[in-house]
Scaffold this motif. Structure first.
Motif, PDB file in Angstrom:
ATOM      1  N   THR A   2       0.832  -1.206   0.000  1.00  0.00           N
ATOM      2  CA  THR A   2       0.000   0.000   0.000  1.00  0.00           C
ATOM      3  C   THR A   2       0.873   1.265   0.000  1.00  0.00           C
ATOM      4  O   THR A   2       2.019   1.237   0.427  1.00  0.00           O
ATOM      5  N   ARG A   3       0.310   2.351  -0.484  1.00  0.00           N
ATOM      6  CA  ARG A   3       1.052   3.609  -0.528  1.00  0.00           C
ATOM      7  C   ARG A   3       0.136   4.753  -0.086  1.00  0.00           C
ATOM      8  O   ARG A   3      -0.969   4.900  -0.610  1.00  0.00           O
ATOM      9  N   SER A   4       0.624   5.532   0.860  1.00  0.00           N
ATOM     10  CA  SER A   4      -0.137   6.701   1.319  1.00  0.00           C
ATOM     11  C   SER A   4       0.506   7.977   0.804  1.00  0.00           C
ATOM     12  O   SER A   4       1.730   8.091   0.793  1.00  0.00           O
ATOM     13  N   VAL A   6       0.521  11.721   1.999  1.00  0.00           N
ATOM     14  CA  VAL A   6       0.131  12.640   3.075  1.00  0.00           C
ATOM     15  C   VAL A   6       0.335  14.064   2.573  1.00  0.00           C
ATOM     16  O   VAL A   6       1.416  14.413   2.099  1.00  0.00           O
ATOM     17  N   ALA A  26      -0.827   7.478   8.587  1.00  0.00           N
ATOM     18  CA  ALA A  26      -0.450   6.814   7.335  1.00  0.00           C
ATOM     19  C   ALA A  26       0.472   5.633   7.610  1.00  0.00           C
ATOM     20  O   ALA A  26       0.298   4.551   7.030  1.00  0.00           O
ATOM     21  N   LEU A  29      -0.993   2.319   8.494  1.00  0.00           N
ATOM     22  CA  LEU A  29      -1.575   1.515   7.416  1.00  0.00           C
ATOM     23  C   LEU A  29      -0.519   0.668   6.707  1.00  0.00           C
ATOM     24  O   LEU A  29      -0.845  -0.193   5.882  1.00  0.00           O
ATOM     25  N   VAL A  33       5.061   5.763   2.625  1.00  0.00           N
ATOM     26  CA  VAL A  33       4.415   7.022   3.009  1.00  0.00           C
ATOM     27  C   VAL A  33       5.112   8.164   2.273  1.00  0.00           C
ATOM     28  O   VAL A  33       6.283   8.445   2.517  1.00  0.00           O
ATOM     29  N   PRO A  85      -1.390   7.018  -5.131  1.00  0.00           N
ATOM     30  CA  PRO A  85      -1.518   6.429  -3.790  1.00  0.00           C
ATOM     31  C   PRO A  85      -2.774   5.560  -3.664  1.00  0.00           C
ATOM     32  O   PRO A  85      -3.703   5.669  -4.467  1.00  0.00           O
ATOM     33  N   ASP A  86      -2.751   4.706  -2.634  1.00  0.00           N
ATOM     34  CA  ASP A  86      -3.968   3.954  -2.280  1.00  0.00           C
ATOM     35  C   ASP A  86      -4.859   4.790  -1.363  1.00  0.00           C
ATOM     36  O   ASP A  86      -6.050   4.561  -1.286  1.00  0.00           O
ATOM     37  N   GLN A  87      -4.215   5.710  -0.623  1.00  0.00           N
ATOM     38  CA  GLN A  87      -5.003   6.635   0.184  1.00  0.00           C
ATOM     39  C   GLN A  87      -4.284   7.963   0.311  1.00  0.00           C
ATOM     40  O   GLN A  87      -3.056   8.011   0.311  1.00  0.00           O
ATOM     41  N   ILE A  89      -4.006  11.209   2.780  1.00  0.00           N
ATOM     42  CA  ILE A  89      -4.304  11.564   4.171  1.00  0.00           C
ATOM     43  C   ILE A  89      -3.851  12.992   4.437  1.00  0.00           C
ATOM     44  O   ILE A  89      -2.760  13.405   4.026  1.00  0.00           O
ATOM     45  N   LEU A 126     -10.586   0.435   2.857  1.00  0.00           N
ATOM     46  CA  LEU A 126     -10.166   1.490   3.784  1.00  0.00           C
ATOM     47  C   LEU A 126     -11.371   1.877   4.645  1.00  0.00           C
ATOM     48  O   LEU A 126     -12.434   2.198   4.118  1.00  0.00           O
TER      49      LEU A 126
END
Lengths: 313, 254
Positions: A2-4, A6, A26, A29, A33, A85-87, A89, A126
């Motif tokens: 996974t990749r965040s 921020v 982040a 998860l 990051v 990214p996957d999310q 933040i 998520l």
């Protein structure tokens, strides 16, 4: 993996504390990051942004101020396209909220604001938890795992990530449109109040009843050497300058001792002080939601208690 | 000048709550329904703007079923001319983007000069409907605004940031502003307005297209009591309370 992504919160050219908290969210998860610095001089922020857990810093130099949310939107959209990214933040702040929902619409991504927990469930979706209805209810909101999601995290919930990381730094060039919102003038609050570093805060709310009572309360607080806070209605009435406001659109505080006088505890206020170490609530209304979030309470007329405190000060 | 104001119903919940069987809403028996406080400030702001502009119309809109209808009637009693309710298959009230998409249907038919929303709903506080709606409509959004005034097709206002920072800005109309709670003191409508609000004919619009919903509210639960804190009540009257607070202050200051 996974990749965040921020998105750092920059206020007056300086990295705001919620950034390091968002990094912690982040990191929890797992995976990579990527911390994005969108500012007029992003390179100057790199030392403070080199937090443990950050794998890469991407800098975006922009012409406008950190209050220009159309600029933030353009930069964020370019960052999402670049970082994949996957999310995403960021902190739940006025600056981020000004563009997050627009970003979600532009990129067709789910947005969850004011999260107090974030995790991936067994199906890798998520999930974010929100604290709503004056903190009395938790809501669990899911973003389908097939698409990235945007989560804005409530300030002062996560511990800040520690400095001392050594992320890779790279530059991303983004074309920024001219904002349709034009600045005429910036008005800074008077008073030099810094609630965020105070050990003890005495806050007064609607229960104060009059400007004279607020003035007496302020004098008592000054004599005791404690910082003076207030809830929104006191500021709206013009009884104290805005710099004293505790809450989502004021200051988020975390003192060792927070004593609330005549504050019922609306979501807006609660989110700004709920992580204080010890919370004391004085209110004649036993049903005030703030009692749910207090360590110590007194069901008393605040004027009587303030009178007694003045005698002891 | 035509101002469209988006209003919503919020719930004030009691200490003890129960949820609806699907676990995704508060059982109405444990809540008091009110018009969102910030939305009433938005209505007041709109009424003042239209008065200052020398005429025009304030139209209310809300998304939902009975709750929306009640919120519209309450807000109509302040004096706006009329109200529109948006509802239809596929609208997800727990998804702010879906709500914004539904509101867009009303913007398209009303073509207002300005759209106002409250800064956030006091109960669930996402601060998202206004910014999402502005993005869909394709106009500038000024969040957390107050002190609105217009001259020709320019809107001037103040926007607030954390810790008391205020930025005076201007923007060309049409635009959208989310109005800060406490931006003004909403008026009490006249008796005549209250009677008119009661009987008003509220039209219902169904959105033709909605954005896809990318989030799902899966469940709610009562928060752990006191958010992990256990409340100790100080007895013994005001002087005992003051003494205890003084002890805590000295301890925290040492």
């Amino acid at each position: 993996m996974t990749r965040s992504l921020v998105l750092a919160e920059v206020v007056d050219g300086v990295l705001a504390p919620v950034t390091a908290q968002a990094v912690t969210a982040a990191v929890s998860l797992g995976g990579e990051v990527v911390l994005a610095l969108v500012a007029q001089d992003p390179q100057s922020l790199v030392p403070d942004a080199s937090l443990i857990g950050v794998t890469e810093i991407v800098t975006v130099a922009v012409p406008g101020s950190d209050r220009d949310h159309e600029q933030s939107l353009a930069a964020a959209a370019a960052l999402v396209a670049d970082v994949q990214p996957d999310q995403v933040i960021a902190g739940f702040t006025i600056r981020s909220s000004a563009f997050a929902a627009a970003l979600g619409h532009k990129l067709d991504l789910g947005v969850i604001t004011d999260a107090i927990a974030v995790y991936r469930d067994d199906s890798q979706n998520l999930v974010a938890t929100r604290s709503i209805y004056a903190g009395r209810v938790r809501a669990h909101v899911v973003i389908d795992g097939a698409r990235p999601g945007i989560v804005l995290v409530r300030p002062s919930i996560w511990e800040p990530a520690d400095p001392g990381g050594s992320p890779v730094v790279r530059v991303l060039t983004v074309e920024i449109p001219t904002s349709r919102v034009r600045t005429i003038e910036l008005v800074r609050p008077s008073g030099g109040v810094d609630l965020s570093s105070a050990d003890v805060i005495f806050s007064i709310g609607r229960g104060a009843g009059s400007q004279e009572n607020v003035a007496n309360f302020a004098a008592m607080a000054a004599k005791l050497g404690v910082a003076l806070g207030a809830s929104r209605p006191i500021i709206d009435a013009g009884w104290l300058p805005a710099a004293h406001q505790v809450g989502q659109t004021g200051s988020t505080v975390k003192p060792r001792l927070y004593v609330a006088f005549g504050i019922s505890g609306a979501l807006h206020h609660l989110a700004g002080m709920q992580n204080s170490r010890t919370i004391v609530v004085v209110n004649s209304d036993r049903n005030a939601p703030l009692f749910d979030n207090a360590d110590i309470g007194a069901i008393e007329d605040i004027h009587d208690v303030i009178e007694q405190l003045t005698l002891l000060a | 000048m035509k101002v469209l104001v988006c209003v919503t119903q919020t719930l004030e919940v009691s200490t003890y709550i129960e949820l609806t069987p699907d676990g995704c809403a508060i059982d109405p028996a444990f809540a008091t329904a009110l018009v969102n406080e910030a939305d009433l400030c938005a209505v007041e702001e709109a009424l003042v703007l239209v008065e200052a502009d020398g005429g025009g119309e304030v139209v209310l809109v809300s998304v939902g079923e009975e709750g929306a209808e009640q919120a519209l009637r309450s807000a109509l009693s302040l004096g706006p001319e009329r109200a529109v309710r948006v509802w239809g298959e596929g609208v997800v009230l727990a998804d702010t983007r879906s709500v914004a998409g539904a509101l867009l249907a009303c913007i398209e038919s009303e073509a207002p000069d300005l759209v106002l929303t409250g800064v956030q709903s006091s109960d669930t506080g996402a601060q998202s409907v206004g910014p999402a709606l502005a993005a869909m409509w394709g106009v500038a959004c000024v969040p957390v605004g107050r002190r609105l005034s217009t001259s020709d097709s320019t809107l001037r206002l103040e926007r607030e940031f954390e810790a008391g920072l205020v930025e005076r800005v201007e923007v060309d109309l049409p635009a959208l502003v989310t109005v800060q709670v406490g931006a003004n003191t909403p008026r009490y409508g006249s008796f005549k307005d209250k009677m008119r609000a009661k009987k008003a004919d509220i039209s219902v619009v169904a959105p033709s297209t909605l954005p896809p919903s990318r989030i799902t509210l899966t469940r709610m639960e009562a928060a752990p009591t006191g958010s992990g804190r256990s409340l100790e009540l100080i007895e013994g009257g005001p002087s005992a309370v003051a003494t205890r607070i003084m002890d805590l202050v000295r301890e925290a200051q040492s």
